[in-house]
Design a protein around this motif. Structure first.
Motif, PDB file in Angstrom:
ATOM      1  N   GLN A  16      21.443  14.392  47.744  1.00 50.31           N
ATOM      2  CA  GLN A  16      21.672  13.502  48.906  1.00 50.31           C
ATOM      3  C   GLN A  16      20.044  13.188  49.681  1.00 50.31           C
ATOM      4  O   GLN A  16      20.656  12.117  50.367  1.00 50.31           O
ATOM      5  CB  GLN A  16      21.915  14.610  49.789  1.00 50.31           C
ATOM      6  CG  GLN A  16      23.543  14.188  50.339  1.00 50.31           C
ATOM      7  CD  GLN A  16      23.949  14.612  51.819  1.00 50.31           C
ATOM      8  OE1 GLN A  16      24.986  14.525  52.376  1.00 50.31           O
ATOM      9  NE2 GLN A  16      24.276  16.494  51.571  1.00 50.31           N
ATOM     10  N   ARG A  20      19.849   9.530  50.476  1.00 53.94           N
ATOM     11  CA  ARG A  20      19.267   9.222  51.978  1.00 53.94           C
ATOM     12  C   ARG A  20      18.112   8.427  52.810  1.00 53.94           C
ATOM     13  O   ARG A  20      18.163   7.620  53.377  1.00 53.94           O
ATOM     14  CB  ARG A  20      19.123  10.236  53.616  1.00 53.94           C
ATOM     15  CG  ARG A  20      19.417  10.378  54.399  1.00 53.94           C
ATOM     16  CD  ARG A  20      18.507  11.607  55.428  1.00 53.94           C
ATOM     17  NE  ARG A  20      17.732  11.875  54.780  1.00 53.94           N
ATOM     18  CZ  ARG A  20      17.014  12.705  55.312  1.00 53.94           C
ATOM     19  NH1 ARG A  20      17.189  14.116  56.283  1.00 53.94           N
ATOM     20  NH2 ARG A  20      15.900  12.912  55.042  1.00 53.94           N
ATOM     21  N   ASN A  46      23.321  13.791  42.150  1.00 56.17           N
ATOM     22  CA  ASN A  46      24.617  13.193  42.614  1.00 56.17           C
ATOM     23  C   ASN A  46      25.884  12.999  42.105  1.00 56.17           C
ATOM     24  O   ASN A  46      25.593  13.833  40.764  1.00 56.17           O
ATOM     25  CB  ASN A  46      24.198  12.185  43.467  1.00 56.17           C
ATOM     26  CG  ASN A  46      24.273  11.116  42.541  1.00 56.17           C
ATOM     27  OD1 ASN A  46      24.758  10.858  41.153  1.00 56.17           O
ATOM     28  ND2 ASN A  46      24.117   9.532  43.626  1.00 56.17           N
ATOM     29  N   LEU A 133      22.849  14.199  56.914  1.00 51.94           N
ATOM     30  CA  LEU A 133      23.151  14.855  55.242  1.00 51.94           C
ATOM     31  C   LEU A 133      24.626  15.622  55.952  1.00 51.94           C
ATOM     32  O   LEU A 133      25.237  16.347  56.813  1.00 51.94           O
ATOM     33  CB  LEU A 133      22.363  15.641  55.442  1.00 51.94           C
ATOM     34  CG  LEU A 133      20.956  15.488  54.957  1.00 51.94           C
ATOM     35  CD1 LEU A 133      20.068  16.127  54.526  1.00 51.94           C
ATOM     36  CD2 LEU A 133      21.194  14.799  54.015  1.00 51.94           C
TER      37      LEU A 133
END
Ligand code: TTP
Ligand code: MG
Length: 365
Positions: A16, A20, A46, A133
């Motif tokens: 993550q 991002r 992911n 997040l």
């Protein structure tokens, strides 16, 4: 007193963070881990990659066979550690009793609060505001159920198990979700025709003991949703360890060596974070543990010179852990399902005892 425990677990944490920072990765399968062709394993993937069966601890080359479009990114532990620190600060804002489990996971005891659910919501919001997040959060009256709850609506979930709902929740819970049960434990349960915790409640103590030894008492408790383990904050922490369970039992020593190196980096980060938050500590022992495919386990440890600050030595000496691993592997010629490594700290009372003994020896006490 009815406790209120929150378990927070970031969603596909390393992946993550990478997604991002590189928005072009948002809609493609991504994994973080050793690069292809290196016989290394993945740290995580992911949720898109998980649809192809790509998971933590899977050899990278094997993952690419399942998902040829998988983007594999080498881990950047400093980056994950920075995000982890921000998250820890948020936890500290909401409870004095926080037990960090790994960079992305912690238990909080919020028993003194009137609404654990509203604290859980605030934690999720703060994490998102400050890091961009998502986390999944579980609320229950003990650690076992809070952890199950955080996993229940992943990703970006919030799930609460109220005391009045525990029985109905636990009765239908698959036994494979009980912590520590593992692949071999599930095989035993299948033989006993036990799939759910309700079915487990109906098995006699003696029969369970004959299969699971001392673990049977924990099984009996978990099957009823009971877990008395306390949330322990960093100051009370006597050891830090990291471990990985392989998806496939591993025989190849090179893969084990690579995994140990990654685990050692994670252990060092955890130790650094720990020392930053509680002050200097002395390590008494380092250890490696191995679980084999037949459920048996072994461990090797060495005592260190207990000079006041021996942490640098541990951080620079992956070799010492490697030697311990080799010793464990020599004990049995079997395939490996889990390796773990860690350190045991000298406690405050041991330090005081040693100082006192020294003073006595010198005739000064
Ligand atoms: P986890 O919380 O177990 O996994 P995760 O956050 O990636 O995914 P989930 O949404 O299911 O919680 O572990 C946190 C991080 O720890 C993970 O992002 C990478 C690292 N890790 C490893 O390096 N090796 C492993 O075998 C596992 C399980 C995790
Ligand atoms: Mg996680």
């Amino acid at each position: 007193m009815n406790r209120k425990i929150i378990h927070v677990d970031m969603d596909c944490f390393y992946a993550q963070v990478e997604m991002r920072d590189r928005p072009e990765l948002k809609n493609v399968p991504v994994a973080v881990g050793g690069l292809p062709g290196t016989r290394s394993v993945l740290c995580t993937s992911n949720y898109i990659a998980r649809k192809y069966g790509v998971k933590s601890a899977m050899p990278t080359d094997y993952a690419l066979r399942l998902c040829p479009d998988l983007i594999v990114i080498e881990p950047n532990f400093d980056k994950y550690s920075n995000e982890s620190k921000k998250i820890q600060l948020i936890f500290d804002k909401y409870s004095k009793l926080v037990e960090p489990i790994s960079l992305d996971e912690a238990y909080l005891d919020v028993s003194i609060e009137s609404s654990a659910t509203s604290i859980a919501k605030k934690i999720k919001n703060d994490i998102f505001e400050q890091t961009n997040l998502t986390a999944s959060v579980g609320v229950a009256n003990n650690k076992f159920l809070a952890k199950i709850a955080s996993d229940w609506n992943k990703p970006n979930g919030l799930f609460v198990i109220l005391p009045k709902d525990i029985k109905s929740f636990v009765d239908q819970l698959p036994v494979k979700l009980i912590p520590g049960i593992g692949k071999k434990g599930i095989e035993v349960m299948t033989k006993l025709q036990v799939k759910t915790c309700l079915e487990l409640q109906q098995i006699s103590k003696e029969l369970l003991h004959s299969h699971f030894g001392i673990f049977s008492q924990s099984l009996i408790n978990y099957a009823q949703g009971i877990d008395d383990r306390l949330v322990q904050n960093d100051l009370q922490r006597k050891s830090i360890s990291v471990e990985t369970t392989f998806l496939e039992d591993i025989q190849d020593n090179e893969i084990l060596k690579f995994s140990l190196r990654t685990l050692h980096e994670e252990l060092c980060l955890r130790i650094k974070d720990h020392v930053e938050s509680v002050g200097p500590k002395t390590v008494k022992k380092i250890f490696v543990k191995v679980k084999f495919d037949d459920f048996s386990r072994t461990s090797c440890e060495i005592c260190l010179d207990q000079t006041d600050d021996n942490l640098d030595r541990i951080i620079n000496d992956a070799e010492a852990f490697q030697n311990l691993l080799n010793n464990c592997l020599k004990k049995k010629l079997k395939t490996v399902r889990l390796i773990g490594l860690g350190v045991k700290f000298k406690t405050k009372s041991e330090k005081e005892f040693n100082q006192q003994s020294l003073l006595t020896l010198c005739g000064l006490s």
